[in-house]
Design an enzyme around this catalytic site. Structure first.
Site, short mmCIF file in Angstrom:
data_model
loop_
_atom_site.label_atom_id
_atom_site.label_comp_id
_atom_site.label_asym_id
_atom_site.label_seq_id
_atom_site.Cartn_x
_atom_site.Cartn_y
_atom_site.Cartn_z
N HIS A 86 -11.98 114.65 78.62
CA HIS A 86 -11.88 114.54 77.28
C HIS A 86 -13.50 114.43 76.81
O HIS A 86 -14.24 114.04 77.51
CB HIS A 86 -10.95 113.47 76.84
CG HIS A 86 -10.99 113.29 75.49
ND1 HIS A 86 -11.89 112.80 74.36
CD2 HIS A 86 -9.98 113.74 74.48
CE1 HIS A 86 -11.47 112.87 73.23
NE2 HIS A 86 -10.40 113.47 73.34
N SER B 180 -8.81 116.83 64.85
CA SER B 180 -8.56 116.54 63.35
C SER B 180 -7.09 117.22 63.08
O SER B 180 -7.02 117.54 61.94
CB SER B 180 -9.67 117.06 62.46
OG SER B 180 -10.66 115.86 62.53
N ASN C 45 -2.83 111.12 71.77
CA ASN C 45 -4.00 110.54 72.59
C ASN C 45 -4.29 109.26 71.72
O ASN C 45 -5.08 109.41 70.60
CB ASN C 45 -5.28 111.38 72.85
CG ASN C 45 -6.40 110.62 73.41
OD1 ASN C 45 -6.35 109.56 73.86
ND2 ASN C 45 -7.77 111.40 73.25
N TRP C 46 -4.03 108.15 72.30
CA TRP C 46 -4.14 106.82 71.49
C TRP C 46 -5.62 106.26 71.56
O TRP C 46 -5.83 105.26 71.01
CB TRP C 46 -2.89 105.67 71.83
CG TRP C 46 -1.75 106.18 71.28
CD1 TRP C 46 -1.30 107.12 70.38
CD2 TRP C 46 -0.51 105.42 71.30
NE1 TRP C 46 -0.09 107.17 70.07
CE2 TRP C 46 0.56 106.16 70.87
CE3 TRP C 46 -0.09 104.41 72.19
CZ2 TRP C 46 1.74 105.55 70.80
CZ3 TRP C 46 1.20 103.84 72.28
CH2 TRP C 46 2.22 104.45 71.46
N LYS C 47 -6.19 106.55 72.61
CA LYS C 47 -7.65 106.17 72.82
C LYS C 47 -7.58 104.68 72.89
O LYS C 47 -6.59 104.22 73.80
CB LYS C 47 -8.77 106.76 71.57
CG LYS C 47 -8.46 108.09 71.47
CD LYS C 47 -9.48 108.92 70.61
CE LYS C 47 -9.25 110.32 70.39
NZ LYS C 47 -10.37 110.94 69.78
N GLY D 75 -5.46 112.86 68.31
CA GLY D 75 -5.76 111.43 68.11
C GLY D 75 -5.36 110.58 67.09
O GLY D 75 -4.20 110.06 67.11
N GLY D 76 -6.33 110.42 65.83
CA GLY D 76 -6.18 109.58 64.71
C GLY D 76 -4.54 109.76 64.18
O GLY D 76 -3.88 108.74 63.92
N GLY E 168 -12.16 113.76 65.35
CA GLY E 168 -12.46 112.68 64.70
C GLY E 168 -13.16 112.79 63.39
O GLY E 168 -13.64 112.02 62.75
N GLU F 205 -10.46 121.60 72.72
CA GLU F 205 -10.98 120.67 71.65
C GLU F 205 -12.42 120.84 71.06
O GLU F 205 -13.34 120.35 71.89
CB GLU F 205 -10.70 119.20 72.05
CG GLU F 205 -9.11 118.85 72.61
CD GLU F 205 -9.03 117.36 72.41
OE1 GLU F 205 -8.06 116.91 71.64
OE2 GLU F 205 -9.72 116.65 73.13
N GLU G 83 -14.88 112.71 74.75
CA GLU G 83 -15.24 111.23 74.49
C GLU G 83 -15.90 111.02 76.24
O GLU G 83 -16.85 110.11 76.42
CB GLU G 83 -14.53 110.28 74.14
CG GLU G 83 -14.37 110.75 72.47
CD GLU G 83 -13.01 110.39 71.94
OE1 GLU G 83 -12.35 109.70 72.41
OE2 GLU G 83 -13.07 110.86 71.04
P1 PGA Z 1 -8.37 113.61 66.52
O1 PGA Z 1 -8.75 113.41 68.20
O2 PGA Z 1 -7.23 114.15 66.44
O3 PGA Z 1 -8.53 112.15 66.09
O4 PGA Z 1 -9.59 114.43 66.06
C1 PGA Z 1 -8.18 114.36 69.12
C2 PGA Z 1 -8.74 114.11 70.39
O5 PGA Z 1 -9.69 113.33 70.76
O6 PGA Z 1 -7.85 114.36 71.46
#
Ligand code: PGA
Length: 253
Positions: A97, A212, A10-12, A233-234, A175, A169, A99
């Protein structure tokens, strides 16, 4: 179905088309196809065609949208429909998600409409569920996750339920550098699996863990039989690092 292992990036709001092309050029030669492993990328919308094009000829590489609107078309400035992202090459989309839920106010009712629109359009919803820290501390993790699953899925027919991926999640792990322990994550995955059974699923819908995940903890998480993949994500933003995580697939197939 049961041996599917899903690695979802997930590149956001990172990697425009040029950066996406460069990522894929560097990543793909380092990530040989592995039996049962699916490599999903959720780039920002304008970068979808770059990822789709780079993945041509690789059956294991798939692209998805980070969000869709449920309406087929209309005066919804800033939104994209299922048909539009499908036309751009998406084969699935994230729904709910954390966010979207907690920054942009996406409701359970909206996740239901998005899931329905994706199924109707032949795309795979990646439904994200997870509790906030205060909900975990109050002992409400199971109740929250079950509520989110039912709200989004309880009128989905079984044949469509199987065209769905779930991502657990925990909001407090996204994050933040804090990850659920493999055993804690697996316990929630077990609750999700049971609820999917009650909702009518008869075969194994992949349940991913996210929050994470990185090169240091991915193998341990994937070592839990309840965890069928990761949503990252990250640690998915760097081509070499992501290739390292994806390369762990051969330990689990
Ligand atoms: P993260 O994000 O790996 O940066 O914690 C995961 C996600 O939001 O899907």
């Amino acid at each position: 179905m049961s041996n599917r292992l899903v690695f979802a990036a997930n590149w956001k709001m990172h990697h425009g088309p040029q950066a996406a092309r460069e990522f894929m050029q560097r990543f793909l030669p380092q990530a040989d196809p592995q039996a049962g492993a699916e490599l999903w990328f959720f780039p920002p919308g304008p970068s979808l065609p770059a990822v789709v094009e780079a993945g041509q000829g690789r059956a294991d590489v798939r692209a998805g949208a980070q969000n869709v609107h449920w309406a087929p078309k209309g005066a919804f400035t800033g939104e994209v429909s299922v048909a539009i992202v499908r036309d751009a090459g998406a084969r699935g989309a994230l729904v709910g998600h954390s966010e979207r839920r907690h920054v942009f106010g996406e409701t359970d009712a909206e996740t239901r409409q998005k899931v329905a629109a994706l199924h109707e359009g032949g795309l795979i919803p990646f439904l994200c569920v997870g509790e906030k820290l205060e909900e975990r501390e109050a002992g409400d993790t199971e109740a929250v996750v079950i509520r989110q699953l039912r709200a989004a899925l309880d009128d989905v027919p079984a044949r469509r339920l199987h065209e769905t991926v779930i991502a657990y999640e925990p909001v407090w792990a996204i994050g933040t550098g804090r990850t659920a322990s493999p055993a804690d994550a697996a316990a929630v995955h077990q609750v999700i699996r049971e609820e999917l059974g009650r909702l009518g699923a008869t075969s194994r819908i992949p349940i991913l863990y996210g929050g994470s995940v990185n090169a240091g903890n991915a193998a341990q998480l994937l070592g839990e039989s309840e965890i069928n993949g990761v949503l990252v994500g990250g640690a998915s933003l760097d081509a070499d690092g992501w290739a390292g995580i994806v390369g762990m697939a051969d330990q689990f197939s």
